[in-house]
Design an enzyme around this catalytic site. Structure first.
Site, short mmCIF file in Angstrom:
data_model
loop_
_atom_site.label_atom_id
_atom_site.label_comp_id
_atom_site.label_asym_id
_atom_site.label_seq_id
_atom_site.Cartn_x
_atom_site.Cartn_y
_atom_site.Cartn_z
N CYS A 121 -8.45 -0.14 17.68
CA CYS A 121 -9.61 -0.84 17.10
C CYS A 121 -9.37 -2.33 17.19
O CYS A 121 -8.26 -2.78 17.48
CB CYS A 121 -9.83 -0.42 15.64
SG CYS A 121 -11.50 -0.83 15.06
N CYS A 123 -10.69 -4.55 14.60
CA CYS A 123 -10.98 -5.28 13.36
C CYS A 123 -9.78 -5.99 12.75
O CYS A 123 -9.94 -7.02 12.10
CB CYS A 123 -11.66 -4.37 12.33
SG CYS A 123 -10.70 -2.92 11.89
N CYS A 131 -15.26 -4.60 14.42
CA CYS A 131 -14.53 -3.69 15.30
C CYS A 131 -14.91 -3.84 16.77
O CYS A 131 -14.62 -2.96 17.58
CB CYS A 131 -14.74 -2.25 14.84
SG CYS A 131 -14.28 -1.99 13.12
N LYS A 208 -16.79 9.01 11.41
CA LYS A 208 -16.20 8.02 10.51
C LYS A 208 -17.33 7.32 9.77
O LYS A 208 -18.21 6.71 10.39
CB LYS A 208 -15.37 7.01 11.29
CG LYS A 208 -14.84 5.88 10.43
CD LYS A 208 -13.91 4.97 11.20
CE LYS A 208 -13.47 3.81 10.32
NZ LYS A 208 -12.53 2.93 11.03
N ARG A 218 -8.27 -2.22 3.78
CA ARG A 218 -8.72 -3.51 4.33
C ARG A 218 -7.92 -4.66 3.75
O ARG A 218 -7.67 -5.65 4.42
CB ARG A 218 -10.22 -3.69 4.11
CG ARG A 218 -11.01 -2.74 5.00
CD ARG A 218 -12.50 -2.92 4.86
NE ARG A 218 -13.20 -1.87 5.59
CZ ARG A 218 -14.51 -1.68 5.54
NH1 ARG A 218 -15.26 -2.48 4.80
NH2 ARG A 218 -15.06 -0.71 6.23
N ARG A 230 -19.99 -2.91 8.04
CA ARG A 230 -19.82 -2.05 9.21
C ARG A 230 -20.91 -0.97 9.32
O ARG A 230 -20.77 -0.02 10.07
CB ARG A 230 -18.46 -1.36 9.15
CG ARG A 230 -17.27 -2.28 9.09
CD ARG A 230 -16.03 -1.61 9.68
NE ARG A 230 -14.77 -2.11 9.19
CZ ARG A 230 -14.27 -3.32 9.41
NH1 ARG A 230 -14.96 -4.20 10.11
NH2 ARG A 230 -13.09 -3.66 8.93
N GLU A 246 -22.13 13.44 16.62
CA GLU A 246 -21.02 12.54 17.00
C GLU A 246 -19.86 13.35 17.58
O GLU A 246 -19.26 12.96 18.58
CB GLU A 246 -20.51 11.77 15.77
CG GLU A 246 -21.38 10.59 15.36
CD GLU A 246 -21.14 9.36 16.22
OE1 GLU A 246 -20.35 9.43 17.19
OE2 GLU A 246 -21.74 8.31 15.93
N LYS A 261 -13.58 11.33 8.57
CA LYS A 261 -12.99 10.29 7.72
C LYS A 261 -14.07 9.61 6.90
O LYS A 261 -15.10 9.25 7.47
CB LYS A 261 -12.31 9.26 8.62
CG LYS A 261 -11.73 8.08 7.88
CD LYS A 261 -11.24 7.05 8.85
CE LYS A 261 -10.81 5.83 8.05
NZ LYS A 261 -10.53 4.71 8.90
N SER A 287 -7.22 5.37 2.16
CA SER A 287 -6.51 4.54 1.18
C SER A 287 -7.10 4.64 -0.23
O SER A 287 -6.35 4.77 -1.20
CB SER A 287 -6.51 3.08 1.65
OG SER A 287 -7.83 2.61 1.84
N TYR A 326 -1.28 8.92 3.17
CA TYR A 326 -0.25 8.00 2.66
C TYR A 326 0.72 8.73 1.75
O TYR A 326 1.72 8.17 1.33
CB TYR A 326 -0.93 6.83 1.95
CG TYR A 326 -1.90 6.11 2.86
CD1 TYR A 326 -1.44 5.24 3.85
CD2 TYR A 326 -3.28 6.35 2.80
CE1 TYR A 326 -2.32 4.61 4.71
CE2 TYR A 326 -4.17 5.73 3.66
CZ TYR A 326 -3.67 4.86 4.62
OH TYR A 326 -4.54 4.25 5.48
C1 PBG Z 1 -10.04 0.38 11.41
C2 PBG Z 1 -9.69 1.38 10.38
C3 PBG Z 1 -10.02 1.42 9.01
C4 PBG Z 1 -9.32 2.49 8.47
C5 PBG Z 1 -8.63 3.10 9.49
N1 PBG Z 1 -8.87 2.41 10.67
C6 PBG Z 1 -10.83 0.49 8.18
C7 PBG Z 1 -12.25 0.34 8.41
O1 PBG Z 1 -12.89 1.00 9.23
O2 PBG Z 1 -12.78 -0.55 7.76
C8 PBG Z 1 -9.34 2.90 7.01
C9 PBG Z 1 -8.19 3.71 6.56
C10 PBG Z 1 -8.01 3.84 5.10
O3 PBG Z 1 -8.83 3.40 4.27
O4 PBG Z 1 -6.99 4.41 4.73
N2 PBG Z 1 -11.31 0.43 11.91
#
Ligand code: PBG
Length: 338
Positions: A121, A123, A131, A208, A218, A230, A246, A261, A287, A326
């Site tokens: 990615c 970002c 992104c 996603k 983030r 986003r 998708e 996700k 997260s 995690y």
């Molecule tokens: C990057 C990305 C993100 C996450 C994984 N890859 C953040 C986003 O899309 O803003 C989030 C992972 C998480 O919250 O644990 N694009």
């Protein structure tokens, strides 16, 4: 089926061994993928405030980390990088000496059997935090999403393909595009094959969602957008059928594995994807799903271990083959203790 009193559901619940016999879902350490956040520098191992138990690591820490993961029986890691500097097109993301590329080489040298997955990615690497390649001026975006057409999908594909090839060249086993541009799986597959990496697999972040649960990540990755959000490229949370489109698209373009996700608020999506597709299915226990349990546990409001294992088991029950989490290291220890 007979009804009460012939049938008593409690008969099969009254000892641990009975419960084990009739258990429908098993969580094992072999299902877990552990995310790592790599930073420039030496000798650094800094806990991420919003994600207790997770660290920013410099590359020299990876040999030790890899040994830990292997001894815990964790099969795979997912790498994210914090670049030395950010720019308009995220140049460090596809630099052969970039932080993730260095990290892949270090991990492969230390533990060749550990499966290395890289997040593909822009970002974390762009100064605007989006992104992809942005064509809008910040004023146009103030207080709203990126205006339609301002994120240049097709120009972004070229960069994503370069990132993926640079990760494969460093030795990544699997590349995982998380950008949500259209057509990225085909672009990456073509580029990998053209560059001589036909065996590098693609794990697509196929469904996603534009989720509030990415907040702690983030902060950890320094990847919050500078303006806008986003929602012009990540999926709208109310949509389930769109997730199936998708996934269909990414399978068609050559994805080897697909992902849903976040996990917890999208278990219905996982379940539907599982029913329809035979590809390996990965869920990202993101997260915010960690942080909210950590915070509640710190307040004494719930038992972290029980809550985490319940969550991970639920994600498997909904249909995931593997889980990015995690909690991977803690879960491996908990599962070992039984
Ligand atoms: C990057 C990305 C993100 C996450 C994984 N890859 C953040 C986003 O899309 O803003 C989030 C992972 C998480 O919250 O644990 N694009």
């Amino acid at each position: 089926m007979s009804s009460f009193p012939q049938y008593r559901a409690r008969r099969l619940r009254c000892s641990e061994n009975l419960r084990r016999l009739v258990r429908e879902t098993t969580l094992s350490t072999g299902d877990l993928i552990y995310p790592l956040f790599l930073i420039h520098g030496r000798g650094l191992r800094e806990e991420i405030p919003a994600m207790p138990g997770n660290y920013h690591l410099s590359v020299d820490q990876l040999a030790g980390e890899a040994q830990d993961l292997v001894s815990l029986g964790i099969p795979a890691v997912l790498l994210f990088g914090l670049p030395a500097c950010k720019d308009e097109t995220g140049r460090e993301a596809y630099d052969p000496e970039g932080i993730v590329q260095q990290g892949v080489r270090a991990l492969k040298a230390a533990a060749p059997e550990l499966v290395v997955i890289t997040d593909v990615c822009l970002c974390e690497y762009t100064n605007h935090g989006h992104c992809g390649v942005v064509r809008a001026k910040p004023e146009q975006c103030a207080g709203k999403g990126l205006p339609n057409g301002c994120l240049d999908n097709d120009a972004t594909l070229e960069l994503l393909a370069r990132i993926a090839v640079s990760h494969a060249a460093a030795g990544a086993d699997i590349v995982a595009p998380s950008d949500m541009m259209d057509g990225r799986i085909a672009a990456i597959r073509t580029a990998l094959d053209g560059a001589g990496y036909p065996c590098t697999a693609i794990l697509s972040y196929a469904a996603k969602y534009a989720s509030a649960f990415y907040g702690p990540f983030r902060q950890a990755a320094g990847s919050a957008p500078e303006y806008g959000d986003r929602r012009g490229y990540q999926m709208d949370p109310p949509n389930q059928r769109e997730a199936l489109r998708e996934v269909a698209q990414d399978v068609d373009e050559g994805a080897d594995m697909v992902m849903v996700k976040p996990a917890l608020a999208y278990l219905d999506v996982l379940c539907r994807v599982r029913e329809r597709y035979n590809l390996p299915l990965v869920a990202y226990n993101v997260s915010g799903e960690l942080s909210m349990v950590k915070a509640a546990a710190a307040a004494g409001w719930l038992d972290e271990r029980r809550a985490a294992l319940e969550i991970l088991t639920a994600i498997k029950r909904a249909g995931a083959d593997a889980i990015i989490t995690y909690w991977a290291k803690d879960a491996a220890r908990w599962l070992r203790e039984g």
